[in-house]
Design a protein around this motif. Structure first.
Motif, PDB file in Angstrom:
ATOM      1  N   MET A   1      29.073   3.613  80.681  1.00 41.50           N
ATOM      2  CA  MET A   1      28.579   4.916  79.845  1.00 41.50           C
ATOM      3  C   MET A   1      28.560   6.217  80.498  1.00 41.50           C
ATOM      4  O   MET A   1      29.201   7.010  79.930  1.00 41.50           O
ATOM      5  CB  MET A   1      27.125   4.634  79.555  1.00 41.50           C
ATOM      6  CG  MET A   1      26.908   3.438  78.486  1.00 41.50           C
ATOM      7  SD  MET A   1      25.124   3.282  78.350  1.00 41.50           S
ATOM      8  CE  MET A   1      24.668   4.832  77.313  1.00 41.50           C
ATOM      9  N   LEU A   2      28.523   6.210  81.672  1.00 39.37           N
ATOM     10  CA  LEU A   2      28.891   7.606  82.408  1.00 39.37           C
ATOM     11  C   LEU A   2      30.228   7.823  82.425  1.00 39.37           C
ATOM     12  O   LEU A   2      30.689   8.987  81.963  1.00 39.37           O
ATOM     13  CB  LEU A   2      28.559   7.403  83.702  1.00 39.37           C
ATOM     14  CG  LEU A   2      28.493   8.596  84.658  1.00 39.37           C
ATOM     15  CD1 LEU A   2      27.943  10.005  84.043  1.00 39.37           C
ATOM     16  CD2 LEU A   2      28.010   8.496  86.291  1.00 39.37           C
ATOM     17  N   GLY A   3      31.288   6.942  82.627  1.00 39.96           N
ATOM     18  CA  GLY A   3      32.584   6.986  82.490  1.00 39.96           C
ATOM     19  C   GLY A   3      32.962   7.507  81.117  1.00 39.96           C
ATOM     20  O   GLY A   3      33.788   8.476  80.865  1.00 39.96           O
ATOM     21  N   ILE A   4      32.465   6.893  79.878  1.00 45.98           N
ATOM     22  CA  ILE A   4      32.839   7.256  78.581  1.00 45.98           C
ATOM     23  C   ILE A   4      32.093   8.779  78.142  1.00 45.98           C
ATOM     24  O   ILE A   4      33.163   9.347  77.685  1.00 45.98           O
ATOM     25  CB  ILE A   4      32.009   6.426  77.761  1.00 45.98           C
ATOM     26  CG1 ILE A   4      32.671   4.831  77.767  1.00 45.98           C
ATOM     27  CG2 ILE A   4      32.273   6.829  76.212  1.00 45.98           C
ATOM     28  CD1 ILE A   4      31.974   3.542  76.901  1.00 45.98           C
TER      29      ILE A   4
ATOM     30  N   PHE B   1      28.164  11.269  73.083  1.00 54.42           N
ATOM     31  CA  PHE B   1      28.526  11.287  74.553  1.00 54.42           C
ATOM     32  C   PHE B   1      29.116  12.326  74.816  1.00 54.42           C
ATOM     33  O   PHE B   1      29.330  12.578  76.130  1.00 54.42           O
ATOM     34  CB  PHE B   1      29.579  10.081  74.690  1.00 54.42           C
ATOM     35  CG  PHE B   1      29.264   8.631  74.676  1.00 54.42           C
ATOM     36  CD1 PHE B   1      28.490   8.425  75.995  1.00 54.42           C
ATOM     37  CD2 PHE B   1      29.196   7.789  73.914  1.00 54.42           C
ATOM     38  CE1 PHE B   1      28.051   6.944  75.931  1.00 54.42           C
ATOM     39  CE2 PHE B   1      28.912   6.497  73.706  1.00 54.42           C
ATOM     40  CZ  PHE B   1      28.279   6.190  74.916  1.00 54.42           C
ATOM     41  N   SER B   2      29.534  13.432  74.014  1.00 54.24           N
ATOM     42  CA  SER B   2      30.113  14.580  74.435  1.00 54.24           C
ATOM     43  C   SER B   2      28.825  15.752  74.923  1.00 54.24           C
ATOM     44  O   SER B   2      29.257  16.786  75.346  1.00 54.24           O
ATOM     45  CB  SER B   2      30.749  15.372  73.224  1.00 54.24           C
ATOM     46  OG  SER B   2      29.930  15.696  72.169  1.00 54.24           O
TER      47      SER B   2
ATOM     48  N   LEU C   1      34.634   5.814  89.113  1.00 55.38           N
ATOM     49  CA  LEU C   1      34.064   4.883  88.551  1.00 55.38           C
ATOM     50  C   LEU C   1      34.540   3.771  87.915  1.00 55.38           C
ATOM     51  O   LEU C   1      34.216   2.516  87.963  1.00 55.38           O
ATOM     52  CB  LEU C   1      33.350   5.790  87.239  1.00 55.38           C
ATOM     53  CG  LEU C   1      32.173   6.805  87.512  1.00 55.38           C
ATOM     54  CD1 LEU C   1      31.763   7.371  86.522  1.00 55.38           C
ATOM     55  CD2 LEU C   1      31.170   6.091  88.231  1.00 55.38           C
ATOM     56  N   PHE C   2      36.086   3.920  87.624  1.00 52.52           N
ATOM     57  CA  PHE C   2      36.821   2.731  87.144  1.00 52.52           C
ATOM     58  C   PHE C   2      37.038   1.788  88.273  1.00 52.52           C
ATOM     59  O   PHE C   2      37.044   0.660  88.176  1.00 52.52           O
ATOM     60  CB  PHE C   2      37.989   3.370  86.816  1.00 52.52           C
ATOM     61  CG  PHE C   2      39.190   2.301  86.240  1.00 52.52           C
ATOM     62  CD1 PHE C   2      39.103   1.562  85.098  1.00 52.52           C
ATOM     63  CD2 PHE C   2      40.433   2.320  87.070  1.00 52.52           C
ATOM     64  CE1 PHE C   2      39.889   0.540  84.719  1.00 52.52           C
ATOM     65  CE2 PHE C   2      41.489   1.186  86.877  1.00 52.52           C
ATOM     66  CZ  PHE C   2      40.920   0.535  85.599  1.00 52.52           C
TER      67      PHE C   2
END
Length: 549
Positions: free
Chosen positions: A134-137, A62-63, A228-229
């Protein structure tokens, strides 16, 4: 992993490229470079250092900026697919069967496939929300992976730097000056007048300004994460409501998704511009379009059911308030807003018929059918009665001999009626439509004759509740602050040091707008007589071109 001990004695975390204390290159790859990568100040990033445990692998996945870009592409493609056909919200049906039938009837096989794959309600689907999550993570992990080591490096940076660090900066110059101490003193004063934050340790000067601009991209990320949240909160019941209801005059209905609130339509008012007003406001346009609405509003009464009542139960209602709902002037209560969005004039409410003898026109009684709730049997005088066998609110024709209704709205009502009389105790059947009657089982002696109709106006109301707006607004504001922070300012640093051999070194770095830092160095040189510096990136480019020749 083992720590890396620099020649200066500083202990650096594994993966560090430049010593946190003196700036010396710590690995062979960095030592071979003419210019060092100052994007993260040579600090160790977790994603570039650890890759053993499952947590490490998830973090590294994810990074990655590439992974984040592919997630964005997937969201954009999915969002585009969701626009091919109308979403469920815009489908004129309320039941699952009705929605499925709509897609099949209007769009055929493709519509059926579109519906069964869940694309008809794409933006609320678990997998689309999963992509957003997933984009937020990815934003959170990518930001933490970079901002924490960058913050630590900038906070710990020393004024005195090793020559191997300085000579690998893009702007670099070294040479003898007539009066080194005078040069340092004048440079220090000049940099202060240029609003640099100047630190001096002995024969070393570090001038810095605009460090806060380095946090611009991460402020952007924070704003996007909040946004996004807020978007994901809309999928949780109670945070977001966008429903439609049609309310007829005199009708009391439950307001969808509310806690026991009901609306009663007292009156619908429709006003148009007079001829004089129309000519004054719209000119000749009125001749082309006819009448133009000046105002349409619904006068309503709001009621609240008991707290322990079953949702939709209209018993024991308590009056809350009366109000007029106009365009852009909604009724507001309990975080809900009810907007006037549409209307329908003169919808059929009741139809009155008369049972007659076809030849003599003798009447055997009238009966009135409530089109919203037709009764199965209507008892008339002297043993005559009418039975409604079936009702087609919006008759659209026959399919394989079977009557069809396009919608549940009484736009074109039709009835299959059985007439029972003393002469015909088994009854006669008639299919009654507007201005037409069919006798499916042969000619009848009796008929159903239309007498009158009663109409009423219908209000199209939209019920909205959005508790996510403050979060979305805050996220958007923070995002724009980050854009301004990273776009209109830049982080500039100038190092000036007197070496043991009497030479003066000047080096500089900025994250963008190199012309500005050149001008700053030139301005200091005019006062303090700094050694001539060169843009080493331009030198590298010249060398590469010469080697290519």
């Amino acid at each position: 992993m083992d720590k890396i001990v620099c020649t200066c004695g500083n202990v650096n975390p594994a993966g560090t490229e430049l010593c946190e204390s003196c700036g010396r290159p710590l690995d062979q790859k960095t030592k071979e470079k003419t210019l060092v990568d100052m994007r993260y100040e040579g600090a160790a990033r977790r994603s570039q250092t650890y890759n053993k445990t499952l947590v490490d692998k998830v973090w590294n996945f994810f990074s990655s900026v590439k992974v984040g870009m592919w997630i964005i592409v997937a969201i954009l493609v999915a969002a585009a697919i969701g626009t091919i056909l109308p979403q469920v919200f815009y489908v004129p049906a309320t039941t699952e069967a009705g929605i499925a039938d709509y897609y099949e009837r209007i769009y055929g096989t493709f519509g059926v496939l579109y519906y069964k794959l869940g694309l008809s309600d794409l933006y609320s689907s678990w997998w689309f929300q999963g992509l957003v999550g997933m984009l937020g993570i990815s934003l959170i992990i990518a930001s933490l992976d970079r901002v924490i080591p960058l913050y630590k490096s900038l906070k710990k940076q020393k004024t005195q730097r090793h020559i191997s660090f300085l000579k690998r900066q893009r702007m670099y110059g070294i040479g003898k000056v007539e009066s080194p101490d005078d040069t340092l003193n004048k440079a220090e004063e000049k940099l202060k007048t240029m609003r640099y934050n100047v630190k001096r340790e002995g024969n070393a000067i570090l001038a810095e300004k605009g460090r806060f601009s380095r946090w611009g991209p991460y402020v952007n990320h924070l704003g996007l994460i909040l946004f996004l949240f807020g978007v994901m909160l809309r999928a949780i019941p109670g945070f977001y409501v966008d429903e439609t209801m049609w309310l007829r005059e005199g009708e009391t209905l439950y307001v969808p998704k509310t806690e026991g609130y009901f609306l009663e339509s007292k009156e619908f008012i429709y006003e148009t511009y007079t001829k004089e007003e129309s000519e004054e406001v719209f000119g000749n346009a009125i001749d082309r379009v006819g009448s133009i609405a000046k105002n349409y509003q619904t006068d309503v009464a709001l009621y609240k059911g008991a707290d322990d009542a079953v949702a939709g139960n209209a018993n024991d209602l308590s009056f809350v308030k009366e109000e007029s709902i106009q365009v852009n002037e909604p009724l507001k209560f309990a975080n809900f807003s009810v907007f006037q969005m549409d209307f329908k004039l003169d919808e059929l409410k009741t139809m009155t018929f008369q049972l007659q003898d076809k030849e003599t026109k003798t009447s055997f009684g009238d009966f009135t059918i409530d089109l919203a709730d037709p009764q199965p049997i209507y008892e008339l005088q002297d043993g005559y009665k009418v039975e409604v066998l079936d009702y087609y609110a919006d008759f659209s024709g026959f399919e394989d001999g079977v009557p069809q209704s396009k919608t549940p709205l009484p736009n074109n009502p039709a009835f299959l009626i059985k007439m029972t009389t003393p002469d015909f105790p088994k009854g006669e059947t008639s299919f009654v439509m507007i201005q037409e009657t069919m006798e499916p089982f042969g000619e009848n002696k009796h008929k159903i004759a239309f007498q009158s109709v009663e109409t009423r106006d219908v209000s199209g109301l939209t019920i909205r509740k959005d508790l996510t707006l403050p979060i979305l607004g805050l996220g958007g504001l923070i995002f724009m602050i980050g854009v301004a922070q990273g776009s209109y300012w830049n982080h500039r640093r100038i190092w000036i040091q007197l070496l043991n051999d009497g030479q003066v070194v000047v080096a500089a770095h900025t994250n963008k707008n190199w012309l500005s830092i050149r001008k700053d160095i030139d301005a200091v040189s005019e006062v303090a007589t700094l050694p001539v510096y060169e843009d080493q990136q331009d030198l590298d480019s010249k060398v590469e071109k010469e080697e290519g020749v």
